[in-house]
Design a protein around this motif. Structure first.
Motif, PDB file in Angstrom:
ATOM      1  N   LYS A 264      -5.807   7.710  28.205  1.00 58.08           N
ATOM      2  CA  LYS A 264      -7.083   8.162  27.648  1.00 58.08           C
ATOM      3  C   LYS A 264      -7.063   8.747  26.338  1.00 58.08           C
ATOM      4  CE  LYS A 264      -7.290  12.558  30.103  1.00 58.08           C
ATOM      5  NZ  LYS A 264      -8.053  13.513  30.821  1.00 58.08           N
ATOM      6  N   PRO A 265      -7.824   8.718  25.392  1.00 60.69           N
ATOM      7  CA  PRO A 265      -7.767   9.612  24.143  1.00 60.69           C
ATOM      8  C   PRO A 265      -7.158  10.955  24.130  1.00 60.69           C
ATOM      9  CG  PRO A 265      -9.842   7.988  24.187  1.00 60.69           C
ATOM     10  CD  PRO A 265      -9.103   8.178  25.452  1.00 60.69           C
ATOM     11  N   ARG A 266      -6.409  11.226  23.507  1.00 62.13           N
ATOM     12  CA  ARG A 266      -5.973  12.648  23.146  1.00 62.13           C
ATOM     13  C   ARG A 266      -5.976  13.038  21.952  1.00 62.13           C
ATOM     14  NH1 ARG A 266      -3.253  15.902  26.995  1.00 62.13           N
ATOM     15  NH2 ARG A 266      -3.343  14.932  29.141  1.00 62.13           N
ATOM     16  N   ALA A 267      -6.447  14.285  21.511  1.00 62.71           N
ATOM     17  CA  ALA A 267      -6.535  14.865  20.251  1.00 62.71           C
ATOM     18  C   ALA A 267      -5.243  14.959  19.715  1.00 62.71           C
ATOM     19  CB  ALA A 267      -7.086  16.198  20.321  1.00 62.71           C
ATOM     20  N   VAL A 268      -5.248  14.835  18.150  1.00 63.85           N
ATOM     21  CA  VAL A 268      -3.888  14.950  17.415  1.00 63.85           C
ATOM     22  C   VAL A 268      -4.279  16.135  16.404  1.00 63.85           C
ATOM     23  CG1 VAL A 268      -2.311  13.846  15.769  1.00 63.85           C
ATOM     24  CG2 VAL A 268      -3.525  12.250  17.482  1.00 63.85           C
ATOM     25  N   ASN A 269      -3.120  17.084  16.472  1.00 64.82           N
ATOM     26  CA  ASN A 269      -3.309  18.247  15.653  1.00 64.82           C
ATOM     27  C   ASN A 269      -2.305  17.940  14.219  1.00 64.82           C
ATOM     28  OD1 ASN A 269      -2.990  20.622  14.599  1.00 64.82           O
ATOM     29  ND2 ASN A 269      -1.519  21.658  16.093  1.00 64.82           N
ATOM     30  N   THR A 270      -3.033  17.923  13.142  1.00 65.61           N
ATOM     31  CA  THR A 270      -2.210  17.709  12.116  1.00 65.61           C
ATOM     32  C   THR A 270      -2.381  18.997  11.133  1.00 65.61           C
ATOM     33  OG1 THR A 270      -4.172  16.933  10.722  1.00 65.61           O
ATOM     34  CG2 THR A 270      -2.628  15.386  11.895  1.00 65.61           C
ATOM     35  N   ASP A 271      -1.331  19.779  10.990  1.00 63.54           N
ATOM     36  CA  ASP A 271      -1.444  21.139  10.315  1.00 63.54           C
ATOM     37  C   ASP A 271      -2.139  22.123  10.687  1.00 63.54           C
ATOM     38  OD1 ASP A 271       0.760  19.958   8.746  1.00 63.54           O
ATOM     39  OD2 ASP A 271      -0.634  19.306   7.153  1.00 63.54           O
ATOM     40  N   GLY A 272      -2.380  22.143  12.145  1.00 63.41           N
ATOM     41  CA  GLY A 272      -3.176  23.204  12.696  1.00 63.41           C
ATOM     42  C   GLY A 272      -4.728  22.872  12.975  1.00 63.41           C
ATOM     43  N   ASP A 273      -5.087  21.702  12.603  1.00 58.10           N
ATOM     44  CA  ASP A 273      -6.402  21.141  12.875  1.00 58.10           C
ATOM     45  C   ASP A 273      -6.431  19.597  13.478  1.00 58.10           C
ATOM     46  OD1 ASP A 273      -7.759  23.362  11.470  1.00 58.10           O
ATOM     47  OD2 ASP A 273      -7.196  22.385   9.422  1.00 58.10           O
ATOM     48  N   LEU A 274      -7.541  19.804  14.298  1.00 60.21           N
ATOM     49  CA  LEU A 274      -7.668  18.400  15.099  1.00 60.21           C
ATOM     50  C   LEU A 274      -8.438  17.132  14.292  1.00 60.21           C
ATOM     51  CD1 LEU A 274      -8.840  19.671  18.384  1.00 60.21           C
ATOM     52  CD2 LEU A 274      -6.564  19.334  17.580  1.00 60.21           C
ATOM     53  N   THR A 275      -7.674  16.346  13.890  1.00 57.71           N
ATOM     54  CA  THR A 275      -8.160  15.258  12.933  1.00 57.71           C
ATOM     55  C   THR A 275      -8.492  13.945  13.400  1.00 57.71           C
ATOM     56  OG1 THR A 275      -5.989  15.030  11.871  1.00 57.71           O
ATOM     57  CG2 THR A 275      -7.424  16.576  11.021  1.00 57.71           C
ATOM     58  N   THR A 276      -7.671  13.446  14.459  1.00 55.22           N
ATOM     59  CA  THR A 276      -7.887  12.136  15.041  1.00 55.22           C
ATOM     60  C   THR A 276      -7.423  12.080  16.565  1.00 55.22           C
ATOM     61  OG1 THR A 276      -7.113   9.901  14.626  1.00 55.22           O
ATOM     62  CG2 THR A 276      -5.347  11.419  14.297  1.00 55.22           C
TER      63      THR A 276
END
Length: 299
Positions: A264-276
């Motif tokens: 199931k879709p899981r959030a991706v954290n890039t440099d401290g923010d959820l972006t994709t």
């Protein structure tokens, strides 16, 4: 004929919401101006990102100076790539992991001196689903931490805020299944967190891999495949040093491209923010931007 140097105009952007963003900036401004820079102040308009500001102002400046933390820099990444303008960093955030990776002094006034004296150096960026990142992109525990750690907590507690929220999340963390595709292979793993790093430092004091640099042309992957959360306590010293890849319950390798899928879709954290979200396709963007950094540093 004259030997006078052409004027240097710097787009000057300071994030007032960064942890140190409201500290007096005048001494830094005066030093930069005394060093020959003309500062062009700008801020995002409604619905604009910092990248939008850079695109809008690209013909009015020779370089970009950004005061803020890793999230502020992340917001500028696309604009820097598209315009090719070199970046000067004033570390005003909570963790300043990118600044540490490239060897910048932690004192903003000293970092300003470096912008005046150093030559811009090419560095890599990571990319996931079209979103650029300087440090690390993570799925799992770190993404949950980013969702829980509010800006208010960051500003009030600083790095301690990470530890407070992390301890609360650990007590309820569970492993999840991920499918990792890289270098012609597919691996099925059960993990608490997967991370893909471009730089060396992240998360307010962690190290993605002890030999990683921001200009080595590679991504550093690791997966925490621990069966109990308390195992992380034993791993913590290695996570800080970047030697966790030596542990049996940590999967680690280097690559230039990787895809991570989840049921199931899981959030991706890039440099401290959820972006994709997953599925997440990662790749390295070699020599994507130039940054004023010391000639001899961790890079």
């Amino acid at each position: 004929m004259t030997n006078a140097k052409p004027p240097r105009r710097a787009l000057f952007i300071v994030n007032p919401n960064a942890r140190s963003g409201r500290k007096p900036i005048d001494p830094i401004r005066k030093r930069l101006e005394a060093g020959g820079l003309t500062l062009v102040d700008a801020a995002p308009k409604k619905d604009e990102s910092i990248s939008d500001v850079i695109r809008r102002m690209k013909d009015d400046c020779n370089l970009v100076i950004i005061g803020g933390g890793d999230g502020t820099l992340n917001s500028a990444a696309a604009g820097l790539v598209e315009t090719g303008l070199p970046l000067g960093v004033l570390p005003l955030g909570t963790a300043n992991d990118f600044a540490r990776t490239i060897g910048l002094p932690p004192v903003p006034l000293q970092a300003a001196e470096l912008i005046l004296s150093a030559k811009p150096r090419p560095i890599d960026l990571g990319e996931v689903n079209g979103n650029l990142f300087f440090n690390v992109a993570s799925i799992g525990f770190s993404a949950e931490l980013a969702a829980e750690l509010t800006e208010k907590a960051k500003k009030r507690w600083g790095k301690l805020g990470y530890a407070i929220v992390a301890a609360r999340l650990l007590a309820r963390s569970r492993l999840f299944t991920a499918y990792v595709e890289h270098d012609g292979s597919v691996e099925t793993i059960k993990t608490m967190q997967v991370s893909v790093g471009n730089g060396r430092h992240y998360g307010g004091g962690m190290t993605v891999e002890e030999t990683a640099t921001a200009d080595d042309g590679r991504l550093d992957f690791y997966s925490l495949e621990v069966d109990h959360w308390w195992r992380l306590l034993g791993l913590l010293p290695s996570l800080r040093k970047g030697t966790h890849g030596r542990w049996d319950d940590v999967r680690a390798f280097q690559t230039t491209e990787i895809t991570i899928k989840t049921s199931k879709p899981r959030a991706v954290n890039t440099d401290g923010d959820l972006t994709t979200w997953t599925p997440a396709h990662f790749r390295i963007r070699e020599k994507a931007i130039k940054v004023f950094a010391p000639q001899t540093n961790q890079m």
